[in-house]
Enzyme design. Structure first.
Site, PDB file in Angstrom:
ATOM      1  N   ARG A  70     -13.944  -7.510   2.977  1.00 53.63           N
ATOM      2  CA  ARG A  70     -12.545  -7.267   2.613  1.00 53.63           C
ATOM      3  C   ARG A  70     -11.716  -8.505   2.938  1.00 53.63           C
ATOM      4  NH1 ARG A  70     -10.291  -2.488   2.305  1.00 53.63           N
ATOM      5  NH2 ARG A  70      -8.842  -3.691   1.048  1.00 53.63           N
ATOM      6  N   GLN A 112     -10.377  -3.749  -2.712  1.00 55.48           N
ATOM      7  CA  GLN A 112     -11.655  -3.172  -2.262  1.00 55.48           C
ATOM      8  C   GLN A 112     -12.764  -3.504  -3.254  1.00 55.48           C
ATOM      9  OE1 GLN A 112     -12.226  -0.928   0.644  1.00 55.48           O
ATOM     10  NE2 GLN A 112     -14.330  -1.432   0.110  1.00 55.48           N
ATOM     11  N   ARG A 170       0.864  -1.188   0.000  1.00 55.52           N
ATOM     12  CA  ARG A 170       0.000   0.000   0.000  1.00 55.52           C
ATOM     13  C   ARG A 170       0.892   1.228   0.000  1.00 55.52           C
ATOM     14  NH1 ARG A 170      -5.086   1.963   3.659  1.00 55.52           N
ATOM     15  NH2 ARG A 170      -6.053   0.516   2.209  1.00 55.52           N
ATOM     16  N   HIS A 183      -7.531   0.731  -6.182  1.00 52.13           N
ATOM     17  CA  HIS A 183      -7.715  -0.015  -4.927  1.00 52.13           C
ATOM     18  C   HIS A 183      -8.440  -1.328  -5.261  1.00 52.13           C
ATOM     19  CE1 HIS A 183      -7.901  -0.831  -0.787  1.00 52.13           C
ATOM     20  NE2 HIS A 183      -8.794   0.042  -0.372  1.00 52.13           N
ATOM     21  N   CYS A 186     -16.249   2.662   1.255  1.00 46.53           N
ATOM     22  CA  CYS A 186     -15.089   1.803   1.535  1.00 46.53           C
ATOM     23  C   CYS A 186     -14.603   1.963   2.970  1.00 46.53           C
ATOM     24  CB  CYS A 186     -13.970   2.107   0.545  1.00 46.53           C
ATOM     25  SG  CYS A 186     -13.498   3.848   0.508  1.00 46.53           S
ATOM     26  N   ASP A 219     -16.967   8.143  -0.990  1.00 49.56           N
ATOM     27  CA  ASP A 219     -15.651   7.990  -0.358  1.00 49.56           C
ATOM     28  C   ASP A 219     -15.300   9.343   0.260  1.00 49.56           C
ATOM     29  OD1 ASP A 219     -13.090   7.140   0.355  1.00 49.56           O
ATOM     30  OD2 ASP A 219     -12.256   7.369  -1.666  1.00 49.56           O
TER      31      ASP A 219
HETATM   32  N1  NVA Z   1      -9.667   7.435  -1.361  1.00 47.82           N
HETATM   33  C1  NVA Z   1      -9.311   6.959  -0.046  1.00 47.82           C
HETATM   34  C2  NVA Z   1      -9.619   5.508   0.085  1.00 47.82           C
HETATM   35  C3  NVA Z   1      -9.371   4.920   1.444  1.00 47.82           C
HETATM   36  C4  NVA Z   1      -9.680   3.472   1.520  1.00 47.82           C
HETATM   37  C5  NVA Z   1      -7.843   7.252   0.228  1.00 47.82           C
HETATM   38  O1  NVA Z   1      -7.019   6.985  -0.650  1.00 47.82           O
HETATM   39  O2  NVA Z   1      -7.520   7.754   1.302  1.00 47.82           O
HETATM   40  N1   CP Z   2     -11.168   0.641   2.893  1.00 50.38           N
HETATM   41  C1   CP Z   2      -9.874   0.594   3.244  1.00 50.38           C
HETATM   42  O1   CP Z   2      -8.967   0.322   2.445  1.00 50.38           O
HETATM   43  O2   CP Z   2      -9.690   0.797   4.568  1.00 50.38           O
HETATM   44  P1   CP Z   2      -8.266   0.973   5.287  1.00 50.38           P
HETATM   45  O3   CP Z   2      -7.664   2.248   4.808  1.00 50.38           O
HETATM   46  O4   CP Z   2      -8.585   0.966   6.758  1.00 50.38           O
HETATM   47  O5   CP Z   2      -7.393  -0.209   4.911  1.00 50.38           O
END
Ligand code: NVA
Ligand code: CP
Length: 330
Positions: free
Chosen positions: A317, A138, A108, A135, A272, A231
């Protein structure tokens, strides 16, 4: 044709056929049943996986850990800043070291190019646990949840409200196109996905029987929706300085009672997570103080309503990530 994903990377859904996604969803449902009934499934005993996080996480990190442990794997977690990667060692060198020790690597972080480089150099399957662009894990959880709740994917009217050019907007457009849903991005045009990705998604949708539409009109975008999805307005890695402009652009696209009322009565609400639906977080409280808004992308009323399936989605998830680990390492 039988599906075999052994040795494959999972970097973005664009790389997967609808049949391969179908296979992963069916496998996920089977793992969910096994988990619920207490049936052991330590099929990967003796394997080891490593989880590299350059951004924070609750769901993705815990899902990979629990899924890996349920499958019998050894699991190493490297948190932001606790490895040499990037600072003292290049991505290519890190990948070649980790590939000597581990059977699979989760990443990540920021650039899609980084997860691609890990895949290019490590020699083992690499799973994208979120980049700025995509992502994909997800997406499997979201598709599984929609199928569980609505009984189908094809023909489902799916509306995404908010920042449609972030990792979630991009990924949902592709996921819906692949699986034959009718995708609508309901967003200000400044936050539409990049044109090449829209074109690609439209091509894919033409083959799957789905559709891709972009609109700035909330009435039109939410009308007859089966799913309304949102989101957070500012994603991880973006500077705090964007908040004011983002609030200005996205406040009209908040998922509230009016938006849900314009959807089908059977519509579900998805997110998400994490979500700013109240002021019970540090950032939520700061934004409330600075901008005078107590809820952002979704109202607390909708988030807590019967139509909201966000915690089923979060649970999924883990089951879907388990399917990805198993299918690529078995
Ligand atoms: N768009 C958000 C998704 C988090 C799961 C981010 O990248 O912070
Ligand atoms: N939805 C998601 O990816 O959550 P986290 O950022 O907690 O992993």
């Amino acid at each position: 044709m039988p599906v075999n994903l052994r040795g494959r990377n999972f970097l973005k859904l664009l790389d997967y056929t609808p049949a391969e996604i179908r296979y992963l969803l069916d496998l996920s449902a089977d793992f969910k049943r096994k988990k619920r009934s207490g049936e052991p499934h330590r099929y990967l005993a003796g394997k080891n996986i490593v989880l590299l996080f350059e951004k924070t996480s609750t769901r993705t990190r815990c899902s990979f850990e629990v899924a890996g442990l349920d499958l019998g794997c050894g699991v190493t977690y490297l948190d932001p800043g606790s490895s040499q990667m990037g600072k003292k060692e290049s991505i290519a060198d890190t990948a070649r070291v980790l590939g000597r020790m581990y059977d699979g690597i989760e990443y990540r972080g920021f650039a899609q190019a980084t997860v691609q480089a890990l895949a290019d150099y490590s020699g083992v399957p690499v799973w994208n646990g979120l980049t700025d662009q995509f992502h994909p894990t997800q997406m499997l959880a979201d598709l599984l949840t929609i199928e569980e709740k609505l009984g189908r994917l094809k023909g489902v009217n799916f509306t995404y409200m908010g920042d449609a050019r972030n990792n979630m907007g991009n990924s949902l457009m592709v996921a819906c196109a692949k699986m034959g849903l009718n995708f609508t991005a309901c967003a200000p045009k400044e936050l539409f996905p990049e044109q090449w990705l829209i074109d690609e998604a439209k091509k894919i949708a033409a083959e799957s029987g789905g559709s891709v539409r972009l609109t700035e009109d909330v009435q039109e975008g939410t009308r007859d929706a089966d799913v309304i999805y949102t989101d957070i307005w500012v994603s991880m890695g973006e500077p705090d300085s964007v908040w004011a402009e983002r609030i200005r652009l996205l406040q009209p696209y908040q998922v509230n009672a009016a938006a849900m009322a314009n959807a089908k009565p059977t519509a579900i609400f998805m997110h998400c997570l994490p979500s700013f639906h109240d002021t019970n977080t540090t950032i939520g409280a700061e934004i409330a103080q600075k901008f005078g808004i107590n809820e952002m992308e979704v109202t607390d009323e909708v988030f807590e309503s019967k139509q909201s399936v966000v915690f089923d989605e979060a649970e999924n998830r883990m089951h879907t990530i388990k399917a990805v680990i198993y299918a690529t390492l078995c």
